[in-house]
Motif scaffolding. Structure first.
Motif, PDB file in Angstrom:
ATOM      1  N   ARG A   1      -1.840  -5.313 -16.136  1.00 32.15           N
ATOM      2  CA  ARG A   1      -2.660  -4.218 -15.634  1.00 32.15           C
ATOM      3  C   ARG A   1      -3.717  -4.639 -14.622  1.00 32.15           C
ATOM      4  NH1 ARG A   1      -6.405  -2.411 -20.700  1.00 32.15           N
ATOM      5  NH2 ARG A   1      -7.880  -4.113 -20.507  1.00 32.15           N
ATOM      6  N   SER A   2      -3.972  -5.925 -14.493  1.00 32.96           N
ATOM      7  CA  SER A   2      -4.939  -6.351 -13.482  1.00 32.96           C
ATOM      8  C   SER A   2      -4.289  -6.496 -12.105  1.00 32.96           C
ATOM      9  CB  SER A   2      -5.607  -7.672 -13.886  1.00 32.96           C
ATOM     10  OG  SER A   2      -4.685  -8.730 -13.835  1.00 32.96           O
ATOM     11  N   GLU A   3      -2.972  -6.387 -12.025  1.00 31.83           N
ATOM     12  CA  GLU A   3      -2.300  -6.513 -10.728  1.00 31.83           C
ATOM     13  C   GLU A   3      -2.177  -5.149 -10.048  1.00 31.83           C
ATOM     14  OE1 GLU A   3       1.545  -8.594  -8.620  1.00 31.83           O
ATOM     15  OE2 GLU A   3       1.507  -8.413 -10.788  1.00 31.83           O
ATOM     16  N   ARG A   4      -2.466  -5.149  -8.743  1.00 32.83           N
ATOM     17  CA  ARG A   4      -2.392  -3.917  -7.964  1.00 32.83           C
ATOM     18  C   ARG A   4      -1.636  -4.186  -6.669  1.00 32.83           C
ATOM     19  NH1 ARG A   4      -5.062   0.144  -9.943  1.00 32.83           N
ATOM     20  NH2 ARG A   4      -5.125   1.284  -7.974  1.00 32.83           N
ATOM     21  N   LEU A   5      -1.160  -3.110  -6.067  1.00 35.18           N
ATOM     22  CA  LEU A   5      -0.472  -3.172  -4.787  1.00 35.18           C
ATOM     23  C   LEU A   5      -1.155  -2.192  -3.834  1.00 35.18           C
ATOM     24  CD1 LEU A   5       1.903  -3.930  -2.874  1.00 35.18           C
ATOM     25  CD2 LEU A   5       3.163  -2.027  -3.925  1.00 35.18           C
ATOM     26  N   ALA A   6      -1.685  -2.733  -2.760  1.00 35.03           N
ATOM     27  CA  ALA A   6      -2.282  -1.898  -1.696  1.00 35.03           C
ATOM     28  C   ALA A   6      -1.297  -1.854  -0.543  1.00 35.03           C
ATOM     29  CB  ALA A   6      -3.617  -2.482  -1.242  1.00 35.03           C
ATOM     30  N   VAL A   7      -1.056  -0.659  -0.042  1.00 32.32           N
ATOM     31  CA  VAL A   7      -0.214  -0.470   1.145  1.00 32.32           C
ATOM     32  C   VAL A   7      -1.112   0.125   2.215  1.00 32.32           C
ATOM     33  CG1 VAL A   7       1.806   0.681   2.120  1.00 32.32           C
ATOM     34  CG2 VAL A   7       1.854  -0.135  -0.264  1.00 32.32           C
ATOM     35  N   ALA A   8      -1.149  -0.529   3.363  1.00 28.18           N
ATOM     36  CA  ALA A   8      -2.037  -0.118   4.454  1.00 28.18           C
ATOM     37  C   ALA A   8      -1.258  -0.088   5.753  1.00 28.18           C
ATOM     38  CB  ALA A   8      -3.220  -1.079   4.544  1.00 28.18           C
ATOM     39  N   GLU A   9      -1.842   0.596   6.715  1.00 30.64           N
ATOM     40  CA  GLU A   9      -1.172   0.741   8.018  1.00 30.64           C
ATOM     41  C   GLU A   9      -2.160   0.510   9.150  1.00 30.64           C
ATOM     42  OE1 GLU A   9       2.060   3.845   9.083  1.00 30.64           O
ATOM     43  OE2 GLU A   9       0.136   4.757   9.637  1.00 30.64           O
TER      44      GLU A   9
END
Length: 122
Positions: A109-117
């Protein structure tokens, strides 16, 4: 499309900022970046000793955890580098959305995925 997975926890914040700036500089308009990062607490178990032990174990392996950050910090770094945040999700949401991932929601649960442009005209 840039995929930066499993790296940021091992970098100091300044190295993350510099890498994002370099990626942004090398990106064409509308280029996307998928970046994973870890949030505090790194070990999602309510035992502080275990969290300290986990950090010590990573350090003994030669991979000290240096770049743990809150989602607002990750967003700020992305914005500062010239990327617009499109999505930022974590394993709890992935477990909810993907039935096969349900058992992995809590331990990671401490892992995240950010998607940016990189914006057009930016």
């Amino acid at each position: 499309m840039w995929i930066w997975e499993g790296v940021t926890p091992y970098l100091p914040p300044k190295a993350i900022e510099l890498t994002l700036a370099d990626l942004s500089h090398r990106s064409a308009p509308a280029s996307r970046l998928a970046m994973t990062y870890a949030t505090p607490p790194l070990v999602p178990i309510p035992w502080p000793r275990l969290a300290r032990s986990a950090r010590a174990a990573f350090a003994l392996l030669g991979e000290p955890i240096l770049g743990v950050m809150a989602p607002d910090v990750a967003e700020s770094m992305l914005l500062g580098a010239g990327f617009d945040l499109l999505a930022d999700t974590g394993s709890i949401q992935w477990a909810h959305d993907l039935p096969l991932a349900r058992t992995l929601g809590y331990p990671f649960r401490s892992e995240r995925l950010a998607v940016a442009e990189r914006p057009v005209g930016g």
